[in-house]
Design an enzyme around this catalytic site. Structure first.
Site, PDB file in Angstrom:
ATOM      1  N   LYS A   1      -8.410  -6.266  -2.207  1.00 48.87           N
ATOM      2  CA  LYS A   1      -7.281  -6.123  -1.277  1.00 48.87           C
ATOM      3  C   LYS A   1      -7.748  -5.242  -0.125  1.00 48.87           C
ATOM      4  O   LYS A   1      -8.438  -4.245  -0.351  1.00 48.87           O
ATOM      5  CB  LYS A   1      -6.097  -5.477  -2.014  1.00 48.87           C
TER       6      LYS A   1
ATOM      7  N   SER B   1       3.065  -6.765  -1.740  1.00 46.63           N
ATOM      8  CA  SER B   1       2.164  -6.795  -0.611  1.00 46.63           C
ATOM      9  C   SER B   1       0.799  -7.401  -0.923  1.00 46.63           C
ATOM     10  O   SER B   1       0.067  -7.766  -0.004  1.00 46.63           O
ATOM     11  CB  SER B   1       1.961  -5.372  -0.080  1.00 46.63           C
TER      12      SER B   1
ATOM     13  N   SER C   1       3.932  -4.424  -5.984  1.00 48.23           N
ATOM     14  CA  SER C   1       3.003  -5.288  -5.238  1.00 48.23           C
ATOM     15  C   SER C   1       1.875  -5.913  -6.029  1.00 48.23           C
ATOM     16  O   SER C   1       1.128  -6.720  -5.489  1.00 48.23           O
ATOM     17  CB  SER C   1       2.414  -4.533  -4.057  1.00 48.23           C
TER      18      SER C   1
HETATM   19  N1  GLN Z   1       7.990  -4.424  -1.749  1.00 55.61           N
HETATM   20  C1  GLN Z   1       7.864  -3.008  -1.871  1.00 55.61           C
HETATM   21  C2  GLN Z   1       7.781  -2.379  -0.501  1.00 55.61           C
HETATM   22  O1  GLN Z   1       7.936  -3.076   0.436  1.00 55.61           O
HETATM   23  C3  GLN Z   1       6.682  -2.643  -2.718  1.00 55.61           C
HETATM   24  C4  GLN Z   1       5.385  -2.678  -2.000  1.00 55.61           C
HETATM   25  C5  GLN Z   1       4.237  -2.222  -2.820  1.00 55.61           C
HETATM   26  O2  GLN Z   1       4.302  -2.151  -4.044  1.00 55.61           O
HETATM   27  N2  GLN Z   1       3.166  -1.880  -2.137  1.00 55.61           N
HETATM   28  O3  GLN Z   1       7.594  -1.220  -0.343  1.00 55.61           O
END
Ligand code: GLN
Length: 492
Positions: A74, A149, A173
């Site tokens: 990532k 994400s 995420s």
């Molecule tokens: N969807 C969540 C956010 O927008 C989690 C994102 C994540 O786990 N990096 O913050």
């Protein structure tokens, strides 16, 4: 070859049926032909140099089970050589002088880096549409989001562009994109995986973890990814949860007598009937494997959304203050004075969602609002963690693991929730509380949606355990994968 698991590839590499260089070339070709936008940076020369080293190591006999296996990172993990952008224009041209600990550890095991994976900007998002470099398409249906994400990570595994990927989970995420793309992913207990070189979003929540086709593969990856790291002040210390362990050690335990907590709040209004049907069918399968279902209640589930969306932006506003156009990252071409340079550089470098979170975070940390928002959120965070302990702690042990859906719906259409941040936040309802409590959680494929549109969109089952229960979770997932074949389905 590209449909094989890490476990299978490792056997072939060690039996010299294929070389690491051949394998790397095969995946690079697949990546080159893909139109998913899952990869942001590839560098064939670097990859093939690592593959040649892996081949030498395989020939010398000094290999590990991961030597020669390709992995994609990532783009939130910094890498020497490949650019590291965190999906942001702010870091569009940034190349790190060092490797993140996770990159270093997997490299030391002999894994071969295929490139960097697209993600929401600074890991903020649930659909990958917040990436400055364009959304990733869901390989099952290219008109759908892959989740976020870590959308690039999940799409790459699902499309078999890589057998292994790294990802991060701050509020879901790893689990949510794994669910929406039909792959396996695990977010370990907070502090298990080093955050050193993982570009920070919300430091009390951020946790790295692997994605792959199977739980067994995830266990192999975790074996190499978790080690105490003195360079990360929140890395768990040996004797305090940070001991080296073999995550495959429980993979043959039967599930007879396993008590699965099924939280009522995970099956209420807002859960799509097709997702509920797939998850309930998975629970039935677990009963066949000898488990019993226990009705439990996690009454604070809905509060996890406002709590998370106070705490995460607060920490983000502080973490992202380092991007000032001075030391690294984007700097505006024209400005009048220092304050103007900061303002323009940040306005140009950060996307809309990141700016929104910096504003919210700065607001809730303001003198005068701090007690009402930030402190209050921290108190409820503690209650959320306590509620999990009432279900999972040894003295109570209502259940051994908790199961439910990961996402209230299957993947939605690209563009559907764009411009509607609250709609995106609400979709995180089933993943946020685990993150706030710092508990480990997994997503494994357990079926598909229903109806003409959703029938090709995967559903994930979430498995949550108590602190340091990763080996148990992986076995619970593994037993299901021995009995079913959802994990081996691919959109090819
Ligand atoms: N969807 C969540 C956010 O927008 C989690 C994102 C994540 O786990 N990096 O913050």
């Amino acid at each position: 070859m590209h449909t094989k698991t890490i476990q299978e590839l490792s056997v072939l590499l060690h039996a010299k049926k294929i070389s690491a260089s051949e394998l790397a070339r095969l995946y690079l070709a697949r990546i080159g032909n893909s139109d998913l936008n899952a990869f942001l940076h590839v560098d064939e020369t670097l990859t093939l140099a690592q593959a040649a080293q892996a081949d030498a190591r395989l020939a010398s006999g000094a290999s590990t089970p991961l030597t020669g296996i390709p992995v994609a990172h990532k783009d939130i993990f910094v890498t020497r050589g490949w650019r590291s952008t965190a999906g942001s224009k702010m870091l569009a041209n940034y190349t790190s002088p060092f490797d993140a600990s996770v990159v270093e550890q997997l490299g030391a095991a002999g894994m071969v880096t295929l490139g960097k994976l697209n993600c929401d900007e600074f890991a903020m998002g649930s659909s990958n549409e917040n990436s400055a470099f364009g959304a990733v398409k869901n390989p099952w249906d290219k008109t759908a989001i892959p989740g976020g994400s870590s959308g690039g990570s999940a799409a790459a595994i699902a499309a078999r562009l890589a057998p292994a990927a790294t990802a991060t989970d701050t509020g879901g995420s790893i689990r949510q994109p794994a669910s929406l793309c039909g792959v396996t992913g695990i977010k370990p207990t907070y502090g298990k995986v080093s955050r050193y070189g993982m570009i920070a979003f919300a430091s009390s929540l951020d946790q790295g973890g692997p994605m792959a086709q199977t739980a067994h593969d995830c266990a192999l990856l975790l074996n190499a990814m978790t080690a105490h790291d003195p360079r990360d002040s929140t890395s768990l210390e040996p004797g305090k949860g940070g001991d080296q362990e073999d995550y495959t050690r429980k993979l043959n335990e039967p599930l007879t007598g396993l008590r699965i907590g099924v939280p009522r709040e995970f099956f209420g209004d807002g859960l799509a009937p097709d997702v509920e049907a797939a998850v309930r069918a998975a629970l039935k399968e677990y009963e066949k494997l000898g488990a019993t279902l226990v009705d439990i209640s996690l009454t604070k589930t809905a509060l996890s959304i406002p709590v998370y969306y106070v705490i995460a932006p607060a920490e983000a506003s502080s973490n992202l203050s380092r991007f000032d156009g001075v030391r690294y990252g984007h700097r505006a071409a024209q400005y009048n004075d220092l304050a103007d340079m900061y303002r323009k550089s940040r306005a140009e470098g950060f996307g809309e969602e990141v700016q929104r979170r910096i504003l919210v975070g700065t607001y809730v940390l303001c003198h005068g609002y701090y007690d009402a928002y930030y402190l209050q959120a921290q108190k409820i965070r503690r209650l959320i963690a306590q509620e999990f302990q009432q279900a999972l702690a040894d003295e109570n042990r209502l259940c051994d693991v908790i199961m439910g859906p990961v996402s209230p719906t299957v993947a939605w259409d690209l563009g559907d929730k764009q411009g509607d941040p609250v709609a995106n936040y609400l979709a995180d309802i089933f993943t946020l509380s685990t993150s706030l409590a710092g508990l480990p959680g997994m997503s494994i494929p357990c079926g598909f949606g229903q109806g003409e549109k959703n029938a090709k969109r995967p559903v994930g089952l979430q498995i949550i355990g108590n602190y340091f229960d990763e080996a148990k979770l992986l076995n619970v997932a593994h037993q299901y994968q021995l009995a079913t074949d959802w994990h081996s389905k691919a959109p090819l």
